[in-house]
Design an enzyme around this catalytic site. Sequence first.
Site, PDB file in Angstrom:
ATOM      1  N   ASP A  20     -14.177   7.168   5.067  1.00 53.66           N
ATOM      2  CA  ASP A  20     -12.845   6.596   5.275  1.00 53.66           C
ATOM      3  C   ASP A  20     -12.044   6.779   3.991  1.00 53.66           C
ATOM      4  OD1 ASP A  20     -10.604   4.916   5.445  1.00 53.66           O
ATOM      5  OD2 ASP A  20     -11.646   3.426   6.654  1.00 53.66           O
TER       6      ASP A  20
ATOM      7  N   HIS B 158     -14.830  -1.606   5.021  1.00 59.92           N
ATOM      8  CA  HIS B 158     -13.703  -2.280   5.658  1.00 59.92           C
ATOM      9  C   HIS B 158     -14.094  -2.865   7.017  1.00 59.92           C
ATOM     10  CE1 HIS B 158      -9.752  -2.558   7.749  1.00 59.92           C
ATOM     11  NE2 HIS B 158      -9.334  -2.888   6.537  1.00 59.92           N
TER      12      HIS B 158
ATOM     13  N   GLU C 272     -16.361   4.022   2.606  1.00 64.97           N
ATOM     14  CA  GLU C 272     -15.010   4.310   2.134  1.00 64.97           C
ATOM     15  C   GLU C 272     -15.134   5.210   0.906  1.00 64.97           C
ATOM     16  OE1 GLU C 272     -12.310   0.870   1.817  1.00 64.97           O
ATOM     17  OE2 GLU C 272     -13.876  -0.315   2.800  1.00 64.97           O
TER      18      GLU C 272
ATOM     19  N   LYS D  19      -0.453   4.167   4.331  1.00 64.50           N
ATOM     20  CA  LYS D  19      -0.562   3.725   2.948  1.00 64.50           C
ATOM     21  C   LYS D  19       0.160   4.719   2.057  1.00 64.50           C
ATOM     22  CE  LYS D  19      -4.665   1.075   4.075  1.00 64.50           C
ATOM     23  NZ  LYS D  19      -4.461   1.150   5.540  1.00 64.50           N
TER      24      LYS D  19
ATOM     25  N   SER E 196     -11.026  -0.777  -0.737  1.00 65.33           N
ATOM     26  CA  SER E 196      -9.708  -1.394  -0.648  1.00 65.33           C
ATOM     27  C   SER E 196      -9.573  -2.697  -1.413  1.00 65.33           C
ATOM     28  CB  SER E 196      -9.354  -1.643   0.820  1.00 65.33           C
ATOM     29  OG  SER E 196     -10.307  -2.500   1.436  1.00 65.33           O
TER      30      SER E 196
ATOM     31  N   HIS F  11      -7.412   4.693   1.243  1.00 60.20           N
ATOM     32  CA  HIS F  11      -6.656   4.425   0.013  1.00 60.20           C
ATOM     33  C   HIS F  11      -6.711   5.578  -0.981  1.00 60.20           C
ATOM     34  CE1 HIS F  11      -5.808   0.229   1.062  1.00 60.20           C
ATOM     35  NE2 HIS F  11      -6.970   0.297   1.681  1.00 60.20           N
TER      36      HIS F  11
ATOM     37  N   ASN G  21       0.810  -1.214   0.000  1.00 57.70           N
ATOM     38  CA  ASN G  21       0.000   0.000   0.000  1.00 57.70           C
ATOM     39  C   ASN G  21       0.849   1.273   0.000  1.00 57.70           C
ATOM     40  OD1 ASN G  21      -2.466  -1.397   0.066  1.00 57.70           O
ATOM     41  ND2 ASN G  21      -2.410  -1.561   2.291  1.00 57.70           N
TER      42      ASN G  21
END
Length: 384
Positions: free
Chosen positions: A196, A124, A167, A230, A171, A199, A38
């Site tokens: 969130d 997640h 998110e 990440k 992910s 990423h 990541n």
Amino acid sequence: MSHTIEFERRARDHLGELDRTEMRRSLQVPHGLSFCSNDYLGLATHPRVKEKMADAVRRDGCGSTGSRLLSGHHPAFTRLERRFARWKGTESALYFSSGYLANLGVLTTFLEEGDVVFSDELNHASLIDGLRLAKVRRLVFRHGDVGDLARLIERVDSEGQKFLVTESLFSMDGDEAPLAEYAALCRATNTALIVDEAHAVGIFGFRGSGLIEAAAIGADVFLSINPAGKALGVGGAFVAGPAWAIDYLIQRARTFIFSTAAPPAMAAALEAALDVIRDEPERRSRLLDLSVAARERLIEKGIEIGLGCSQIIPIIIGDTGQAVSVAHALQLQGYDVRAIRPPSVAPGTCRLRLSINVNLEDRILEEFSVALAEAIDRFAGVTA
């Protein structure tokens, strides 16, 4: 003693079942060309980041010695949090020791009895666990489906606060949430939006602060959670939002109050990481260009990939054993690829999760795509 023996037997039976179904995990030291890291921007090994962290260790030591509310606070955290908040365009920010702790802290602090939360079905595990611990009414909507979400919000009967938790970049599938549509829906229904950005932070948007910035919905987001291990290359996580909410977290979030603070050296490293993101925007551009190139090469080889366009590329195999075999074949050729199995993904959707990073090259992407197509043909038979 008999209870101990019975407990051991249960554990061994479970481990045996994991072996039988090829679901047992093992700790593997990364090796070869990484397609699973990541560290998208390569900041974990950037000279400026390493130097700042090493200098801070020599100056401040290795540990924080306590929680932030006891002996573990350091001026470096205050400077970093203020800078991160400005970067995200919020009033304030708070640094947690990990993204998992940040998500649990946010959800168990703000969600109370009588509230209702709407959660994407592919959120997640840390978000799911936070919602479970919050013990509120949870309604799960189809992944990225604005219409399904709208119907659930319209039908819900609750006098409490409504929350939407998602998110921004998923992910395991590498696709983006429809944040602009979510923001409009939340405005219309008095629903608090929690995002969130694990990423996405560091990569997307003009400043690189994430997909909230890219979608221009900062004013509609209640809180964002921004893990820093990440694309930012270090560790911990920032919660960004209004000043009153951040102060409330300091007073009430058990995962903040009762956790030993991260070492001050991590704050120094993250300051350097933010410097690099500001000073070297070409890293973000290169990452996105490489992601497009990787997807094009995989498609040319007849490999089915997910619908997203990010640096995360899912190669859905389906069968657990086949996914493990394909990953192992690639590892033997020097490509660090891992098979993703339940509970990380739903049963029947085992996959390789490819993570593109700036240290890869076009030549490597071409060679890897050939090797991947051959491995899939041999073990899974899903290429054209």
